[in-house]
Design an enzyme around this catalytic site. Structure first.
Site, mmCIF file in Angstrom:
data_model
loop_
_atom_site.group_PDB
_atom_site.id
_atom_site.type_symbol
_atom_site.label_atom_id
_atom_site.label_comp_id
_atom_site.label_asym_id
_atom_site.label_seq_id
_atom_site.Cartn_x
_atom_site.Cartn_y
_atom_site.Cartn_z
ATOM 1 N N HIS A 191 0.869 -1.176 0.000
ATOM 2 C CA HIS A 191 0.000 0.000 0.000
ATOM 3 C C HIS A 191 0.910 1.232 0.000
ATOM 4 C CE1 HIS A 191 -3.556 2.286 0.271
ATOM 5 N NE2 HIS A 191 -3.945 2.047 1.509
ATOM 6 N N HIS A 223 -1.815 -1.693 -11.831
ATOM 7 C CA HIS A 223 -2.900 -1.489 -10.869
ATOM 8 C C HIS A 223 -4.120 -2.237 -11.392
ATOM 9 C CE1 HIS A 223 -5.742 0.224 -8.098
ATOM 10 N NE2 HIS A 223 -4.790 0.896 -7.489
ATOM 11 N N ASP A 225 2.660 5.172 -7.209
ATOM 12 C CA ASP A 225 3.861 5.035 -6.376
ATOM 13 C C ASP A 225 5.118 5.384 -7.176
ATOM 14 O OD1 ASP A 225 2.499 4.012 -3.991
ATOM 15 O OD2 ASP A 225 2.100 2.256 -5.226
#
Length: 295
Positions: free
Chosen positions: A161, A199, A240
């Site tokens: 995460h 993702h 990220d």
């Protein structure tokens, strides 16, 4: 009713989040998600706390239950808590919106501030992600707002995460030592996830990453890594990766990706706590027992 991903686009309530990020400040997004008629200011001091975990933990002992409190009352407490988190993350103690104060605290200019503004807004909420779900579970028990946020923060810290930034840094370091192609292959052979790429909700690419990377040339090692990942797996950079790229290009503190993620997403967590407190039901799923039962 706060956010959703529909046909590859992220929405905050009924507004395209990335269109919002082109002009809006995080304070304006908080007003929109919290459904209040005043604009929050994230300017409260944190006091003598070393990190966000200890800051939130200290507030739990005096925090009031969310049960029976109005959304407006919870929103005002939320603004104070996020102000404290901003202070801990390095925001300068000067007037102005959070992105300017962060840029000032991190020795950045106006261009840095605008990049931070877009990133904070892009990270503000993201459907029922793991940390948000943790916050809602805590809120459903009537836990205090700081307790709900600490539950979310602990969840965010995991490498799958918000902690993916540290995992990506490890992948980049291995790519520097042994080459990007070898590093990507090595991680895949270990059946390890490739932090910073892909993702499940965005098979065509993470639009938040595209927003944050627009007009930005990533450092050579990150660009080479992205090219090798795409060649070997087809996966595209996600948020990220984008946070890592802007951190390097803008010469932000090494832990800036986590701090940007935290400060942006804290707005969403607070919105979900407010919404869950209005719902008033306990989130208590049943497990599917996978074992032998007596006759």
């Amino acid at each position: 009713r706060l956010s959703t991903i529909h046909r590859g686009k992220l929405y905050y309530r009924d507004v395209d989040a990335l269109t919002l990020a082109s002009t809006a400040m995080l304070e304006e997004v908080a007003r929109h998600l919290w459904a209040v008629d005043w604009q929050p200011a994230f300017s409260a001091a944190a006091g003598p706390h070393a990190d966000a975990f200890s800051f939130l933990a200290a507030r739990i002992s005096t925090g009031a239950s969310t049960i029976g409190r109005s959304g407006d009352h919870l929103a005002r407490e939320a603004a104070q808590i996020i102000g404290g988190l901003a202070s801990i993350c390095g925001a300068a103690d000067v007037p102005g919106p959070l992105h300017h104060r962060l840029a000032r605290g991190w020795d950045g200019d106006d261009g840095t501030a605008d990049r931070l503004r877009r990133a904070l807004v892009a990270m503000a909420d993201h459907d029922l992600n793991a940390s948000t779900f943790a916050a809602r579970v805590a809120a459903s028990t009537g836990a205090s707002l700081p307790a709900c946020l600490l539950a979310a923060l602990c969840t965010l810290s995991g490498p799958r995460h918000g902690g993916a930034g540290a995992a990506l840094a490890a992948l980049v370091e291995e790519a520097r030592r042994s080459g990007a192609e070898h590093a990507v292959r090595h991680w895949r052979e270990r059946d390890a996830m490739l932090p910073g790429f892909g993702h499940p909700l965005y098979p065509q690419g993470d639009p938040r990453a595209a927003l944050m990377l627009a007009g930005l040339t990533p450092p050579e090692d990150l660009a080479e890594l992205a090219a090798d990942v795409r060649e070997q797996t087809g996966a595209l950079p996600n948020c990220d990766y984008a946070l890592a790229a802007i951190t390097r290009v803008l010469r932000l503190p090494p832990d800036a990706p986590f701090k940007i993620f935290l400060l942006g997403r804290a707005v969403g967590w607070c919105a979900h706590v407010i919404e869950q407190s209005r719902d008033g039901t306990l989130i208590r799923p049943r497990g599917r027992f996978d074992g032998a039962l007596p006759d």
